[in-house]
Design an enzyme around this catalytic site. Structure first.
Site, PDB file in Angstrom:
ATOM      1  N   THR A 214       0.820  -1.208   0.000  1.00 53.50           N
ATOM      2  CA  THR A 214       0.000   0.000   0.000  1.00 53.50           C
ATOM      3  C   THR A 214       0.855   1.260   0.000  1.00 53.50           C
ATOM      4  O   THR A 214       1.979   1.273   0.503  1.00 53.50           O
ATOM      5  CB  THR A 214      -0.925   0.043   1.235  1.00 53.50           C
ATOM      6  OG1 THR A 214      -0.136  -0.011   2.432  1.00 53.50           O
ATOM      7  CG2 THR A 214      -1.913  -1.104   1.212  1.00 53.50           C
ATOM      8  N   ASN A 216       0.958   4.678   1.704  1.00 54.05           N
ATOM      9  CA  ASN A 216       0.417   5.225   2.949  1.00 54.05           C
ATOM     10  C   ASN A 216       0.501   6.746   2.953  1.00 54.05           C
ATOM     11  O   ASN A 216       1.541   7.318   2.635  1.00 54.05           O
ATOM     12  CB  ASN A 216       1.187   4.667   4.147  1.00 54.05           C
ATOM     13  CG  ASN A 216       1.085   3.158   4.230  1.00 54.05           C
ATOM     14  OD1 ASN A 216       0.148   2.558   3.704  1.00 54.05           O
ATOM     15  ND2 ASN A 216       2.033   2.529   4.893  1.00 54.05           N
ATOM     16  N   GLU A 263      -4.443   4.155   3.448  1.00 52.38           N
ATOM     17  CA  GLU A 263      -3.598   3.134   2.833  1.00 52.38           C
ATOM     18  C   GLU A 263      -4.252   2.694   1.532  1.00 52.38           C
ATOM     19  O   GLU A 263      -5.361   2.160   1.555  1.00 52.38           O
ATOM     20  CB  GLU A 263      -3.452   1.935   3.760  1.00 52.38           C
ATOM     21  CG  GLU A 263      -2.817   2.240   5.110  1.00 52.38           C
ATOM     22  CD  GLU A 263      -2.823   1.029   6.014  1.00 52.38           C
ATOM     23  OE1 GLU A 263      -1.753   0.432   6.208  1.00 52.38           O
ATOM     24  OE2 GLU A 263      -3.904   0.657   6.511  1.00 52.38           O
TER      25      GLU A 263
END
Length: 329
Positions: A214, A216, A263
């Protein structure tokens, strides 16, 4: 990505000479929603008619945060995002007048003479019918029109803009919808998909080990978007767009005491995004946050979220020309 030639200006007296004599739209314009766009559209049309620059005059920080600092305000469009939106609409510059208690104590006449006349040298002003300014809000529509006659600029006042249900479109209404996770309804009032922008930061890299790396992003604490899982589009700093699924919240399965974090699992992308300032546009709310009994259950649900997000994003269409530039290839 901001239109070439567009300028952000922090002080009316720093306005470049070629931009003087223009038409200015005045307001906070938080959200740059369809109601704001009605005002902005009038200003653009007037500037084109006169063949002069088109300017936006806004105030930063938002006056409500100055007068009520103890009450957090969900800012829909921080200045960089607001600037991108008004640039895409076709304006030449956005002037961000610093708003302080000292500035608020100036008289309405001081605002007209200092900011509009001497600072911007305007030929015409466009604003909402309920715009008030100066100490104790002493300046209103009648005062502004009289000032225009006195100082030689025209004035256009725009009525409140209503949606298809005859309700007035307002920033506060959109904030409430986003707080409830109603991103589709919010988009209908904004005229484009709600979008946030922030720098991609490093994390614990748990998503990578689970097969869902992900990007972030820490959002402002003022953002009260409902915690949960969303179908999104992710825009890199170079303008490249990717579909994705994003979680906004405290990650109850792995770190329920952490600060809220956005995320985004970016579909069909591999590469390093750390340090890039990227944008995320929200297309649909999939579900709320859940605490799972272990990582296997979490991964199984993430796979379902990915499939649902892909299906949702496959059929989306732009809501407007502005939405086309914000959230579409």
């Amino acid at each position: 990505m901001q239109r070439s030639g567009f300028k952000r200006i922090a002080d009316p007296f720093q306005l470049p000479a070629p931009l003087r004599g223009g038409v200015v739209a005045i307001g906070n314009f938080d959200g740059v929603h369809r109601g704001h766009q009605a005002v902005l559209g009038k200003a653009l049309a007037e500037a084109q008619r006169r063949a002069v620059p088109a300017l936006v005059l806004t105030f930063d920080p938002h006056p409500r945060t100055v007068f009520r600092p103890d009450v957090p305000l969900f800012i829909l469009t921080p200045p960089p995002v607001k600037a991108q939106l008004v640039a895409e609409l076709g304006f030449d510059a956005m002037v961000e007048q610093r708003f302080t208690r000292d500035f608020a104590s100036n008289s309405a006449e001081d605002f007209v003479i200092g900011v509009l006349d001497r600072g911007l040298g305007i030929s015409h002003v466009v604003t909402g019918f309920d715009f008030h300014f100066g100490k104790d809000r002493q300046g209103g529509p009648a005062f502004l029109m009289a000032s225009g006659e006195k100082h030689g600029f025209g004035v256009t006042l725009v009525d409140a803009f209503r949606d298809e249900g005859a309700e007035v479109i307002s920033s506060s209404r959109i904030r409430q919808l986003l707080t409830e996770g109603e991103v589709v309804q919010a988009a209908g009032l904004l005229g484009y998909r709600y979008t946030v922008e922030a720098q991609v930061t490093g994390g614990k890299r748990l998503g990578r080990t689970l097969g869902f790396p992900t990007a972030n992003m820490m959002l402002s604490p003022s953002v009260t978007l409902k915690h949960g899982i969303y179908a999104v589009r992710f825009r890199k700093a170079d303008g490249t767009l990717f579909d994705g699924v994003a979680s906004f919240g405290r990650r109850p399965t792995v770190d329920e005491n952490g600060a809220p974090l956005l995320e985004t699992y970016v579909f069909d992308f591999s590469g390093d995004l750390y340090g890039e300032t990227c944008a995320v546009s929200f297309f649909g709310y999939l579900r709320g946050e859940e605490k799972f009994d272990g990582l296997d259950a979490l991964v199984a649900q993430m796979k379902r979220d990915e499939a649902e997000a892909r299906a949702m994003l496959a059929g989306v269409r732009p809501l407007s020309a502005l939405d086309l530039t914000v959230a579409f290839p």
